[in-house]
Design an enzyme around this catalytic site. Structure first.
Site, PDB file in Angstrom:
ATOM      1  N   SER A   1     -32.363  35.160   8.689  1.00  0.00           N
ATOM      2  CA  SER A   1     -33.291  35.457   9.633  1.00  0.00           C
ATOM      3  C   SER A   1     -32.985  35.450  11.219  1.00  0.00           C
ATOM      4  O   SER A   1     -32.034  35.816  11.518  1.00  0.00           O
ATOM      5  CB  SER A   1     -34.841  34.833   9.061  1.00  0.00           C
ATOM      6  OG  SER A   1     -35.782  35.532  10.088  1.00  0.00           O
TER       7      SER A   1
ATOM      8  N   ASP B   1     -38.425  44.495   3.730  1.00  0.00           N
ATOM      9  CA  ASP B   1     -38.124  43.350   4.687  1.00  0.00           C
ATOM     10  C   ASP B   1     -38.133  44.027   6.102  1.00  0.00           C
ATOM     11  O   ASP B   1     -37.746  45.240   6.207  1.00  0.00           O
ATOM     12  CB  ASP B   1     -36.755  42.883   4.496  1.00  0.00           C
ATOM     13  CG  ASP B   1     -36.550  41.472   5.528  1.00  0.00           C
ATOM     14  OD1 ASP B   1     -37.106  41.629   6.671  1.00  0.00           O
ATOM     15  OD2 ASP B   1     -36.116  40.563   5.167  1.00  0.00           O
TER      16      ASP B   1
ATOM     17  N   HIS C   1     -39.030  39.605   3.117  1.00  0.00           N
ATOM     18  CA  HIS C   1     -38.382  38.676   3.856  1.00  0.00           C
ATOM     19  C   HIS C   1     -38.581  37.215   3.465  1.00  0.00           C
ATOM     20  O   HIS C   1     -39.536  36.745   2.990  1.00  0.00           O
ATOM     21  CB  HIS C   1     -38.965  38.727   5.377  1.00  0.00           C
ATOM     22  CG  HIS C   1     -38.070  37.943   6.287  1.00  0.00           C
ATOM     23  ND1 HIS C   1     -37.009  38.526   6.820  1.00  0.00           N
ATOM     24  CD2 HIS C   1     -38.305  36.812   6.990  1.00  0.00           C
ATOM     25  CE1 HIS C   1     -36.187  37.872   7.535  1.00  0.00           C
ATOM     26  NE2 HIS C   1     -37.192  36.566   7.767  1.00  0.00           N
TER      27      HIS C   1
END
Length: 358
Positions: free
Chosen positions: A199, A297, A327
């Site tokens: 991320s 995502d 995600h």
């Protein structure tokens, strides 16, 4: 960083990073009509749906503000204790910062002073540029160090909005410079140092690889970018379809995270050079790359686009897009088929890079 990273997932989920901030309307998902939630979940891999419900039940504050971020940090649960011996050793150190920046805390995992030189991973934790902490990743890194017979160095970089760009990137660069300078003492082969992050950590790893290429002093053999945060325009000047980016991290969170990091509103006409990987015109000369992301995502479009640009720039690149995955799915449902295949693929790529040195 392994399918057993429950400690990391629980710490980050409780802090709210892996939970959505709200729907586009700023209404918490839990307040959405059941039919809307059901329609959303139908796009999710069946094995990942229970995890999705857990995430949807824990929305971040809306609106997200610096004060709310401070509260989330203060209320984060205690981190898990490192695994005891014979697990990989854990040593906390402080390394010199860049320029006039303060020293950077790091955690060194699995270092040995024997004659064998082993590969190393510089790991950068996630958290949307605003949250996350090294303490939640130590157990996972101990397992990775054992599984790949490598050293892992975790970077405790400064968070935004208190420290905007270039501070967090400088902290990561300082850790990489220290790792190279102390390779012999740590038992590390400097030709086999990879960078990795998830991320926001994946975005910072990509920024670090660009900075290392530009400065030409610190070779990186590989970069593992797990659903990386690469483009400040996502959710600001570039919108996504309504079924993408609703679980785990969404447009509102992305705007706040990037604005905090950049020190200016996300999605502007320009951005500081090196702050947004997707805006870098020339990607040639970057290290071989793995990029993995879920098909629903928020970052799927920007990650696929970045992989395509790397390929066109001549960078050996492996891209994995997992259907029905949101995600953080590999943290939330680590024993699902989707997560185990995803994790095994990036590990295989990293292991191959270590075997060849590139």
């Amino acid at each position: 960083m392994t399918m057993n990273r429950r400690a990391f997932q629980l710490g980050i989920l409780t802090a709210g990073v892996m939970a959505p901030i709200a729907a586009r309307s700023q209404t918490p998902v839990s307040a959405a009509p059941p039919s809307a939630t059901d329609a959303m979940l139908r796009r999710v891999d069946p094995e990942l749906r229970d995890g999705a419900r857990l995430v949807l039940a824990r929305p971040l504050p809306s609106p997200l503000t610096p004060a709310a971020v401070r509260t989330l940090r203060q209320n984060a649960p205690p981190p898990p204790a490192p695994l005891p011996a014979p697990a990989a050793s854990v040593e906390r150190r402080v390394v010199p910062g860049m320029r006039n920046a303060p020293p950077v805390p790091v955690v060194v995992i699995g270092a040995r002073s024997d004659k064998a030189r082993r590969p190393a991973v510089l790991h950068i934790h996630g958290g949307g540029m605003i949250l996350g902490r090294v303490a939640d990743t130590i157990v996972a890194s101990q397992r990775l160090a054992a599984e790949l017979d490598c050293v892992v160095v975790e970077v405790d970089y400064r968070l935004s909005p208190e420290t905007p760009f270039p501070g967090p990137v400088d902290d990561c660069y300082a850790a990489l410079a220290w790792l190279h300078a102390n390779a012999d003492a740590l038992g590390v082969d400097p030709r086999r140092i990879a960078v990795m992050g998830e991320s926001a950590g994946g975005g910072l790893a990509a920024m670090l690889a660009i900075a290392a290429r530009d400065r030409g002093a610190l070779p990186i053999c590989y970069q593992v970018l797990i659903y990386p945060m690469l483009d400040d325009r996502t959710g600001s000047t570039r919108r996504v379809p309504p079924f993408i980016g609703t679980i785990g991290w969404n447009e509102a969170g992305n705007r706040f995270g990037w604005s905090s990091f950049l020190g200016r509103p996300a999605g502007g006409v320009t951005a500081p050079y090196g702050a947004v990987p997707a805006r870098i015109a020339d990607l040639a000369g970057l290290p071989p790359t793995f990029i993995g992301v879920g098909a629903i995502d928020l970052f799927v479009d920007e990650d696929v686009a970045y992989a395509a640009r790397l390929v066109k720039a001549g960078v050996p690149t492996q891209l994995l897009v997992t259907p029905g995955a949101y995600h953080g799915f590999d943290f939330i449902a680590p024993r699902s088929r989707a997560a185990t295949e995803f994790t095994s693929t990036w590990k295989s790529a990293l292991r191959a890079a270590f075997a060849t040195g590139s």
